[in-house]
Design an enzyme around this catalytic site. Structure first.
Site, short mmCIF file in Angstrom:
data_model
loop_
_atom_site.label_atom_id
_atom_site.label_comp_id
_atom_site.label_asym_id
_atom_site.label_seq_id
_atom_site.Cartn_x
_atom_site.Cartn_y
_atom_site.Cartn_z
N SER A 81 -21.11 -51.64 -17.18
CA SER A 81 -20.44 -50.31 -17.05
C SER A 81 -20.97 -49.35 -17.82
O SER A 81 -20.88 -49.28 -19.08
CB SER A 81 -19.02 -50.63 -17.61
OG SER A 81 -18.36 -51.73 -16.74
N LYS B 139 -16.73 -47.35 -11.12
CA LYS B 139 -16.12 -48.17 -12.17
C LYS B 139 -15.61 -47.36 -13.14
O LYS B 139 -14.44 -47.63 -13.87
CB LYS B 139 -17.20 -48.92 -12.89
CG LYS B 139 -16.71 -49.92 -14.03
CD LYS B 139 -15.68 -50.55 -13.60
CE LYS B 139 -15.21 -51.63 -15.01
NZ LYS B 139 -16.19 -52.40 -15.59
#
Length: 293
Positions: A95, A170
């Protein structure tokens, strides 16, 4: 295809195990030698450095804490880029910032290698049972080559768009997850201070509109006072920092995200960085005055 996996932490280790169970040859690297040894005992091949992983693999997966780590693994002194060729595909499961994803994509294009940003959602439990959600960005042809592999570690694998679309999705995911955890913590603290049995409250509301995957995953942990990290507070603080920076770039308001990020930062300063993000409840407990009488 021969696979490589770099980053064998909370998420990377069980994902690699699932790839080994699926019959893939996987070469692994991590600075944590214990994690490498564990997976070597499961059948993985150890590597000396990221470049060594590239030599022994066709597709290389990275699952690392932040943008700096991913950039170092890809472009550093012993990085992947020095050993990659035109048939290689690098799939970053971390991420990180969409800006970094696009930067690394551009670097790999210079040597005709492919880069896919494919962050995951679901935490450690879904990494273990292979039912993660993966949101990907990149070239469709490259994505189609790696999707059958990703299907071995995820229940949902979606190509959202071009490079950076996965990491941007995300960020949106992290807004929803962490805002939900904050709302749940606020509700639990209110109910608890009012003398409500939290288990009964959970059973009463879980079937209504307040029901959610967050509620199902986190209330049992709260009831057990089990804050062992599936998603650490400091890692989620990093994600929300990326959200805020992206929002500033796009000039859009993010009031809820900013408030939750401030809560995370306070918990980190209080020494609770390694707790699960359900540990947001500790923020409310800290700021709730002791009731008299």
């Amino acid at each position: 295809m021969k696979l490589g996996f770099i980053g064998l932490g909370i998420m990377g280790k069980p994902m690699t195990e699932n790839l080994l169970k699926a019959g893939y040859q996987v070469t692994v690297f991590d600075i944590n030698r214990d994690a490498v040894d564990y997976l070597q005992n499961k059948g993985a091949l150890p590597a000396k450095n990221p470049g060594d992983v590239a030599v022994k693999s066709d597709v290389i997966f990275t699952m690392l804490p932040n943008s700096t780590h991913v950039e170092e693994v890809v472009t550093g002194t012993d990085g992947l880029i020095h050993r990659l060729h035109s048939d290689h595909i690098v799939v970053d499961l971390s991420s990180i910032s969409p800006v970094m994803s696009r930067k690394l994509h551009a670097r790999l294009l210079e040597i005709d290698a492919q880069f896919i940003d494919a962050p995951v959602s679901g935490g450690e439990p879904k990494a273990i049972d292979g039912t993660l959600s993966i949101m990907a960005g990149g070239e469709e042809a490259a994505f189609n080559k790696v999707k059958p592999i990703l299907d071995r570690v995820a229940g949902s694998v979606i190509l959202v768009g071009e490079t950076g679309a996965g990491t941007t999705t995300k960020l949106a995911n992290q807004i929803i997850v962490n805002a939900n955890i904050a709302a749940m913590s606020e509700a639990v603290n209110l109910a608890s201070e009012a003398g409500i049995d939290i288990e009964k409250m959970f059973q009463a509301i879980r079937g209504g509109l307040a029901g959610s995957a967050v509620l199902e995953a986190k209330i049992p942990l709260i009831l057990e006072e089990n804050f062992k990290a599936g998603g650490r507070i400091d890692i989620n603080a990093k994600d929300l920092t990326n959200v805020v920076e992206t929002g500033e770039t796009l000039n859009i308001p993010l009031p809820v995200t900013n408030q939750v990020l401030d809560m995370f930062k306070e918990l980190v300063n209080d020494g609770k960085a390694e707790l699960d993000h359900a540990g947001l409840l500790k923020y409310y407990e800290k700021h709730t005055p002791l009731q008299k009488g």
